[in-house]
Design an enzyme around this catalytic site. Structure first.
Site, PDB file in Angstrom:
ATOM      1  N   ALA A  76      64.320  73.612  38.679  1.00  0.00           N
ATOM      2  CA  ALA A  76      65.243  74.028  37.619  1.00  0.00           C
ATOM      3  C   ALA A  76      64.740  75.307  36.971  1.00  0.00           C
ATOM      4  CB  ALA A  76      65.374  72.942  36.561  1.00  0.00           C
ATOM      5  N   GLU A  92      66.086  79.812  41.569  1.00  0.00           N
ATOM      6  CA  GLU A  92      65.037  78.868  41.185  1.00  0.00           C
ATOM      7  C   GLU A  92      64.600  77.990  42.357  1.00  0.00           C
ATOM      8  OE1 GLU A  92      63.270  78.699  38.493  1.00  0.00           O
ATOM      9  OE2 GLU A  92      64.380  80.112  37.240  1.00  0.00           O
ATOM     10  N   PRO A 114      72.285  67.575  22.344  1.00  0.00           N
ATOM     11  CA  PRO A 114      73.281  68.263  21.530  1.00  0.00           C
ATOM     12  C   PRO A 114      73.100  68.087  20.024  1.00  0.00           C
ATOM     13  CG  PRO A 114      74.258  66.345  22.610  1.00  0.00           C
ATOM     14  CD  PRO A 114      72.892  66.527  23.192  1.00  0.00           C
ATOM     15  N   GLU A 138      54.414  84.422  38.093  1.00  0.00           N
ATOM     16  CA  GLU A 138      52.956  84.448  37.979  1.00  0.00           C
ATOM     17  C   GLU A 138      52.378  83.381  37.040  1.00  0.00           C
ATOM     18  OE1 GLU A 138      50.955  88.081  36.948  1.00  0.00           O
ATOM     19  OE2 GLU A 138      51.707  89.026  38.776  1.00  0.00           O
TER      20      GLU A 138
END
Lengths: 182, 182
Positions: A76, A92, A114, A138
């Site tokens: 993710a 990703e 939320p 990195e």
């Protein structure tokens, strides 16, 4: 649902970090009283359930500083400014696992928390994986972990997987594959 | 997993609000470089899937300021200091729905957003409901919504329920009831 609505009177930026932005809003409640709402602003994120042809899922292990634990999660990452969630998911997946995928389907969208944060999560299932040349940023240290989808679902039962987006992603992916068979 | 670990060098409080606390940590990464981690501190929370004898689930509707929408969710609330999650769940169920329950079972624990927040969520299933005299806090406006569990699961499919804890709670509750039958 108009009668449940809160109206914003004013908004104040209280923190602007590398990762987190925070604002404090003054709102009018449904009963006319005023109150304060603190909001963590998040750019949104995309997450992926990557499946091999043998129905294995590519998970990653990484240190999560807030909970001071190594967490097992699906790949993710945060959306860049104005980034399309699917583009983010592709980036990703490659960066975190070294895989790309030829086949993508949306699984679900949801809000992580939320009550205090606007983070919206876009979940995808990725199939027909092939090895790409991606590598982590990195300052990101992640380790892939390839397990059968059934075993990953079992890791939810045992508490080895405790990350909300990963739990939702794996449960949805199992259902998605079942529906396809019907 | 020691080789993935980050070590904290120093910690700075950057915001202390009514609801949200934020700190900035300086950490040593696995490769020896240093980096900054911003962490939202959360006391943890409890959430409840309340089921009537007819397998209806008691949901609530409420305005969620961060996403500027009325959200349909299972009842939930933050832990008070040192509060037992089950006690919190009992309190919130009564406050938000006006129901109490005679039968409680744990469903799952998870982290809502372990990338930047330490919030741990404790989920319960509550059965044998009876009417209690709870009522919401003064600045909380919630409306109950009672629907069959099957209909609530369908509301995940249609995107009417988009809250992470509610999605996990409803999916887990369905599985929990199925396992009991076996």
């Amino acid at each position: 649902m108009e009668h449940l609505k809160e109206k914003t009177l004013e908004s104040e930026r209280v923190f602007d970090g590398n990762f987190i932005r925070l604002r404090k809003d003054r709102v009018v409640l449904p009963n006319g009283a005023t109150s304060t709402r603190e909001v963590v602003e998040h750019p949104g994120a995309a997450a992926i359930v990557p499946l091999t042809p043998r129905k294995e899922v590519v998970l990653i292990r990484q240190w999560r500083h807030p909970i001071k634990e190594v967490s097992i999660e699906i790949p993710a990452g945060k959306l860049s400014e104005d980034e399309d969630p699917l583009e983010c998911a592709k980036r990703e997946l490659s960066e975190e696992t070294g895989f790309s995928a030829r086949r993508w389907d949306p699984l679900i969208q949801f809000y992580a928390s939320p009550g205090f944060c606007d983070e919206e999560m876009h979940l995808f299932i990725a199939r027909d994986l092939y090895v790409s040349d991606g590598r982590p940023d990195e300052d990101e240290f992640v380790e892939p972990l390839v397990v059968p989808l059934e075993a990953a679902l079992e890791m939810i039962e045992t508490g080895e997987i405790m990350d909300a987006k990963s739990i939702i992603g794996l449960l949805r992916a199992a259902r998605f594959l079942e529906m396809e068979k019907v």
